[in-house]
Design a protein around this motif. Structure first.
Motif, short mmCIF file in Angstrom:
data_model
loop_
_atom_site.label_atom_id
_atom_site.label_comp_id
_atom_site.label_asym_id
_atom_site.label_seq_id
_atom_site.Cartn_x
_atom_site.Cartn_y
_atom_site.Cartn_z
N ARG A 169 0.80 -1.22 0.08
CA ARG A 169 -0.11 0.10 -0.10
C ARG A 169 0.86 1.26 0.07
O ARG A 169 0.41 2.04 -0.57
N GLU A 170 1.98 1.07 0.66
CA GLU A 170 2.91 2.32 0.46
C GLU A 170 4.11 1.98 0.04
O GLU A 170 4.67 0.90 0.33
N SER A 171 5.09 3.02 -0.44
CA SER A 171 6.34 2.55 -0.73
C SER A 171 7.51 2.63 0.41
O SER A 171 7.31 3.36 1.46
N GLY A 172 8.36 1.88 0.21
CA GLY A 172 9.51 1.91 1.16
C GLY A 172 9.53 0.91 2.44
O GLY A 172 8.60 -0.25 1.97
N THR A 173 10.04 0.92 3.53
CA THR A 173 9.97 0.17 4.73
C THR A 173 9.89 1.03 5.93
O THR A 173 10.25 2.13 6.03
N SER A 174 9.61 0.32 6.98
CA SER A 174 9.57 0.97 8.26
C SER A 174 11.04 1.27 8.76
O SER A 174 11.93 0.35 8.66
N GLU A 175 11.10 2.31 9.49
CA GLU A 175 12.51 2.70 10.34
C GLU A 175 11.98 3.42 11.54
O GLU A 175 11.63 4.19 11.83
N PRO A 176 11.72 2.30 12.59
CA PRO A 176 11.47 2.68 13.98
C PRO A 176 12.18 3.80 14.80
O PRO A 176 11.63 4.54 15.37
N SER A 177 13.61 3.74 14.32
CA SER A 177 14.39 4.48 14.90
C SER A 177 13.88 6.09 14.69
O SER A 177 14.51 7.15 15.30
N GLU A 178 13.25 6.32 13.49
CA GLU A 178 12.87 7.53 12.92
C GLU A 178 11.37 7.88 13.13
O GLU A 178 10.78 8.77 12.77
N GLY A 179 10.74 6.68 13.94
CA GLY A 179 9.33 7.05 13.95
C GLY A 179 8.34 6.59 13.05
O GLY A 179 7.24 7.05 12.87
#
Length: 426
Positions: free
Chosen positions: A226-236
């Motif tokens: 549904r969205e591009s990219g991936t999650s970056e928890p350290s960036e919230g």
């Protein structure tokens, strides 16, 4: 006459191997889903799901052998006779997590999926996990009855779209690889296909893959997010992607993984696959590779190609990391135990690795010469590997399993990879 006799016996042996598969198995895959859970003090394995899918894309000979030991093994036995009819090895994120301090507290659970040929008759399955001393820490056994009405059939309709990037010369005796899209929207599938082709060419630019290219069948699975990219928890930042991948695994900012293995194999159901390379649509640096589980790599960083090759060395080849940094030393390889990986040693049981390639009289540890020619070609025992600066040795000064800058796998790693390719395809 001798050659004729040898040829006859070779043909008989091959026929026996083929008959063994047909005796015990159908041309379908049994997918076994497990939950591994616990902490350093106690681990547990639980069965979650059983599925059957059309086609079997793993080995059909040497069924009771494992070419590498791994950190765990799954074994299938014929229920009536107890004979081992299939075996494979693996490593898991759960076992890696157990090496961190966090695992000394409350337990966690991890999904794991294993593929096996579908047995014709009742079979007994054993799953074993081993620690970094190569000791079995937990064993789980259960029985599979092929006629069980609760073994769900999947992959027979609504199969995810995929493209064949490379067809093996013999698709009945080859290594099946699937690239999987992660963080690509439907409108970005053209980019994914191009990224998969770039990764494919990067891998097969390296020996021994280059010389054995016709033994690999490769597809690209177009799993839209549904969205591009991936999650970056350290960036919230948390993204809604097909596999829920994220950086900061085990709080390491560059460690990019997915914990959603059930979903991953749901997406692949009905396609020809065994080894998995997940491409993540991001420019941030990171990746990971787990033996007989998956590779996960970013695609838009300048080091995309060397990283995906390096991680495939882990997931397909069972090769160890050969680097060690002062600030990142991990006690993953006890110095009084020989690692099972073919490209590192503690010298506790070096026999059968690369000792025959070392010139007699070569000192241990082997000096790292300033001469570029010597650096590239000298085989010895170079100290510093497997995240330890001392006590663990690699075979050559540099390698793709040590740095992204080195353009090739070293001789030791090439030999190990070639042996594995031959195991599956000859």
């Amino acid at each position: 006459m001798t050659r004729i006799i040898i040829l006859i016996f070779s043909i008989i042996a091959l026929n026996c191997q083929a008959q063994d598969f047909n005796k015990y198995f159908t041309d379908r895959t049994l997918r076994l889903d497990y939950i591994f859970s616990g902490n350093k003090a106690r681990q547990e394995i639980s069965l979650a799901n059983l599925y059957t899918m059309p086609g079997w894309y793993g080995k059909t000979t040497r069924l009771g052998e494992t070419p590498v030991e791994g950190n765990g093994q799954i074994t299938m036995r014929d229920h009536a006779t107890g004979a081992v009819i299939y075996k494979n090895s693996f490593s898991t994120l759960f076992q890696e997590w157990l090496t961190y301090d966090e695992a000394g507290g409350p337990g966690r659970s991890f999904e794991n999926v294993f593929l096996a040929p579908m047995p014709k008759d009742t079979a007994d399955i054993t799953v074993e996990l081993r620690n970094n001393r190569r000791e079995t820490t937990v064993t789980y056994r259960h029985t599979v009855v092929p006629t069980d009405i609760l073994i769900r059939r999947i992959g027979e309709r609504n199969v995810a779209p995929y493209t064949t990037l490379q067809q093996a010369a013999d698709t009945s005796r080859c290594i099946h690889v699937a690239f999987v899209a992660e963080g690509y929207k439907e409108s970005e599938m053209g980019k994914f296909t191009n990224d998969a082709k770039a990764a494919l060419e990067a891998i097969f630019a390296h020996e021994p893959f280059k010389s054995s290219r016709d033994r690999f069948n490769v597809i690209a699975l177009k799993s839209a997010s549904r969205e591009s990219g991936t999650s970056e928890p350290s960036e919230g930042t948390w993204k809604d992607t097909a596999l829920g991948s994220h950086f900061d695994t085990f709080y390491s900012n560059r460690y990019l993984t997915t914990l959603n293995l059930f979903k991953l194999h749901d997406l692949l159901a009905g396609t020809p696959y065994e080894h998995i390379i997940i491409l993540v649509n991001t420019a941030e640096y990171g990746g990971g590779g787990i033996l007989n589980s998956y590779v996960l790599s970013m695609t838009d960083h300048p080091k995309f190609k060397p990283v995906v090759v390096h991680e495939f060395g882990h997931s397909f080849g069972g090769l160890a990391d050969e680097y060690a940094y002062e600030e990142e030393q991990l006690p993953m390889y006890p110095h009084d135990v020989e690692p099972w990986e073919a490209n590192i040693t503690t010298l506790k049981d070096f026999h059968g690795k690369w000792e025959e390639l070392i010139t007699p009289g070569t000192p241990t540890p082997t000096p790292e010469s300033d001469d570029p020619g010597t650096i590239r070609t000298r085989i010895g025992l170079f100290e510093g590997a497997g995240y330890s600066l001392k006590g663990v040795y690699r075979g050559m000064q540099d390698c793709r399993m040590r740095t992204n800058e080195n353009p090739e796998f070293c001789t030791v790693c090439r030999n190990a990879l070639q042996n594995l390719i031959d195991f599956y395809t000859k």
